[in-house]
Design a protein around this motif. Structure first.
Motif, PDB file in Angstrom:
ATOM      1  N   LYS A 114       0.830  -1.210   0.000  1.00 47.73           N
ATOM      2  CA  LYS A 114       0.000   0.000   0.000  1.00 47.73           C
ATOM      3  C   LYS A 114       0.868   1.265   0.000  1.00 47.73           C
ATOM      4  O   LYS A 114       0.646   2.180  -0.781  1.00 47.73           O
ATOM      5  N   GLU A 115       1.861   1.310   0.885  1.00 45.91           N
ATOM      6  CA  GLU A 115       2.750   2.482   0.972  1.00 45.91           C
ATOM      7  C   GLU A 115       3.492   2.702  -0.345  1.00 45.91           C
ATOM      8  O   GLU A 115       3.581   3.824  -0.840  1.00 45.91           O
ATOM      9  N   TRP A 116       4.037   1.628  -0.906  1.00 50.45           N
ATOM     10  CA  TRP A 116       4.819   1.702  -2.142  1.00 50.45           C
ATOM     11  C   TRP A 116       3.966   2.237  -3.277  1.00 50.45           C
ATOM     12  O   TRP A 116       4.363   3.144  -3.995  1.00 50.45           O
ATOM     13  N   LYS A 117       2.761   1.671  -3.425  1.00 52.07           N
ATOM     14  CA  LYS A 117       1.859   2.065  -4.514  1.00 52.07           C
ATOM     15  C   LYS A 117       1.459   3.527  -4.383  1.00 52.07           C
ATOM     16  O   LYS A 117       1.521   4.298  -5.341  1.00 52.07           O
ATOM     17  N   GLU A 118       1.036   3.940  -3.179  1.00 49.85           N
ATOM     18  CA  GLU A 118       0.610   5.324  -2.965  1.00 49.85           C
ATOM     19  C   GLU A 118       1.756   6.299  -3.199  1.00 49.85           C
ATOM     20  O   GLU A 118       1.589   7.328  -3.846  1.00 49.85           O
ATOM     21  N   GLN A 119       2.925   5.982  -2.677  1.00 55.28           N
ATOM     22  CA  GLN A 119       4.069   6.873  -2.819  1.00 55.28           C
ATOM     23  C   GLN A 119       4.497   6.974  -4.279  1.00 55.28           C
ATOM     24  O   GLN A 119       4.746   8.067  -4.783  1.00 55.28           O
ATOM     25  N   TYR A 120       4.561   5.827  -4.973  1.00 56.80           N
ATOM     26  CA  TYR A 120       4.948   5.816  -6.384  1.00 56.80           C
ATOM     27  C   TYR A 120       3.981   6.651  -7.224  1.00 56.80           C
ATOM     28  O   TYR A 120       4.396   7.463  -8.043  1.00 56.80           O
ATOM     29  N   GLU A 121       2.696   6.464  -6.995  1.00 57.31           N
ATOM     30  CA  GLU A 121       1.685   7.161  -7.799  1.00 57.31           C
ATOM     31  C   GLU A 121       1.694   8.670  -7.585  1.00 57.31           C
ATOM     32  O   GLU A 121       1.218   9.423  -8.427  1.00 57.31           O
ATOM     33  N   ASN A 122       2.223   9.132  -6.454  1.00 59.41           N
ATOM     34  CA  ASN A 122       2.251  10.557  -6.153  1.00 59.41           C
ATOM     35  C   ASN A 122       3.643  11.172  -6.283  1.00 59.41           C
ATOM     36  O   ASN A 122       3.862  12.298  -5.865  1.00 59.41           O
ATOM     37  N   ASP A 123       4.570  10.440  -6.875  1.00 59.52           N
ATOM     38  CA  ASP A 123       5.959  10.887  -6.990  1.00 59.52           C
ATOM     39  C   ASP A 123       6.239  11.328  -8.429  1.00 59.52           C
ATOM     40  O   ASP A 123       6.205  10.517  -9.347  1.00 59.52           O
ATOM     41  N   ASN A 124       6.520  12.608  -8.608  1.00 56.36           N
ATOM     42  CA  ASN A 124       6.809  13.146  -9.945  1.00 56.36           C
ATOM     43  C   ASN A 124       8.244  12.904 -10.387  1.00 56.36           C
ATOM     44  O   ASN A 124       8.621  13.262 -11.492  1.00 56.36           O
ATOM     45  N   ASN A 125       9.052  12.305  -9.509  1.00 54.05           N
ATOM     46  CA  ASN A 125      10.458  12.061  -9.821  1.00 54.05           C
ATOM     47  C   ASN A 125      10.781  10.567  -9.700  1.00 54.05           C
ATOM     48  O   ASN A 125      11.842  10.182  -9.264  1.00 54.05           O
ATOM     49  N   SER A 126       9.823   9.734 -10.089  1.00 53.67           N
ATOM     50  CA  SER A 126       9.971   8.299  -9.874  1.00 53.67           C
ATOM     51  C   SER A 126      10.566   7.580 -11.078  1.00 53.67           C
ATOM     52  O   SER A 126      10.447   8.025 -12.212  1.00 53.67           O
ATOM     53  N   PHE A 127      11.202   6.448 -10.783  1.00 56.97           N
ATOM     54  CA  PHE A 127      11.711   5.524 -11.803  1.00 56.97           C
ATOM     55  C   PHE A 127      11.335   4.127 -11.327  1.00 56.97           C
ATOM     56  O   PHE A 127      11.765   3.691 -10.263  1.00 56.97           O
ATOM     57  N   LEU A 128      10.509   3.442 -12.107  1.00 55.72           N
ATOM     58  CA  LEU A 128       9.999   2.131 -11.744  1.00 55.72           C
ATOM     59  C   LEU A 128      10.893   1.051 -12.353  1.00 55.72           C
ATOM     60  O   LEU A 128      11.035   0.984 -13.563  1.00 55.72           O
ATOM     61  N   LEU A 129      11.489   0.222 -11.501  1.00 56.55           N
ATOM     62  CA  LEU A 129      12.477  -0.756 -11.946  1.00 56.55           C
ATOM     63  C   LEU A 129      12.081  -2.175 -11.549  1.00 56.55           C
ATOM     64  O   LEU A 129      11.874  -2.476 -10.379  1.00 56.55           O
ATOM     65  N   ASP A 130      11.988  -3.043 -12.555  1.00 60.83           N
ATOM     66  CA  ASP A 130      11.715  -4.475 -12.382  1.00 60.83           C
ATOM     67  C   ASP A 130      13.041  -5.198 -12.582  1.00 60.83           C
ATOM     68  O   ASP A 130      13.655  -5.057 -13.626  1.00 60.83           O
ATOM     69  N   VAL A 131      13.490  -5.953 -11.576  1.00 56.60           N
ATOM     70  CA  VAL A 131      14.810  -6.585 -11.663  1.00 56.60           C
ATOM     71  C   VAL A 131      14.718  -8.100 -11.911  1.00 56.60           C
ATOM     72  O   VAL A 131      15.671  -8.825 -11.673  1.00 56.60           O
ATOM     73  N   ARG A 132      13.586  -8.551 -12.438  1.00 56.29           N
ATOM     74  CA  ARG A 132      13.394  -9.972 -12.724  1.00 56.29           C
ATOM     75  C   ARG A 132      13.935 -10.330 -14.107  1.00 56.29           C
ATOM     76  O   ARG A 132      14.398  -9.484 -14.852  1.00 56.29           O
ATOM     77  N   THR A 133      13.834 -11.616 -14.433  1.00 53.40           N
ATOM     78  CA  THR A 133      14.306 -12.097 -15.731  1.00 53.40           C
ATOM     79  C   THR A 133      13.358 -11.662 -16.848  1.00 53.40           C
ATOM     80  O   THR A 133      12.217 -11.270 -16.590  1.00 53.40           O
TER      81      THR A 133
END
Length: 104
Positions: free
Chosen positions: A7-26
């Motif tokens: 919940k915290e991650w999703k809310e913070q990400y959605e309201n962050d204008n300086n975000s970079f979303l990184l998936d480190v899986r294969t």
């Protein structure tokens, strides 16, 4: 690195204008399911991962996820070591993710 609940991650990400979303899986895991607008860098491809991480804008706030939260925690530590301003690990990874996902 901060460990954030889903919940915290999703809310913070959605309201962050300086975000970079990184998936480190294969590649295979990413193709199966991923969070929209994420950039995928496979942490298991160590040299390529490091090369690409070093090219990223370290002033961004990095929201990092994997399958369960272990690889992303490791990636956050690496990002912290190379000077990333802020890193946020998704506890439980995409396995527990209830938000939107895309499949290729």
């Amino acid at each position: 690195m901060k460990e954030l609940s889903q919940k915290e991650w999703k809310e913070q990400y959605e309201n962050d204008n300086n975000s970079f979303l990184l998936d480190v899986r294969t590649d295979e895991e990413y193709e199966e399911k991923h969070i929209p607008n994420s950039t995928q860098l496979d942490i298991f491809q160590a040299q390529k991962f490091m090369d690409e991480i070093n090219e990223l804008d370290k002033s961004k706030n990095f929201y990092v996820y994997c399958r369960s939260g272990k690889r992303s925690a490791q990636a956050c530590q690496i990002l912290d070591q190379v000077g990333a301003a802020n890193t946020y690990n998704l506890q439980g990874g995409i396995t527990e993710w209830e938000g939107e996902t895309n499949a290729n």
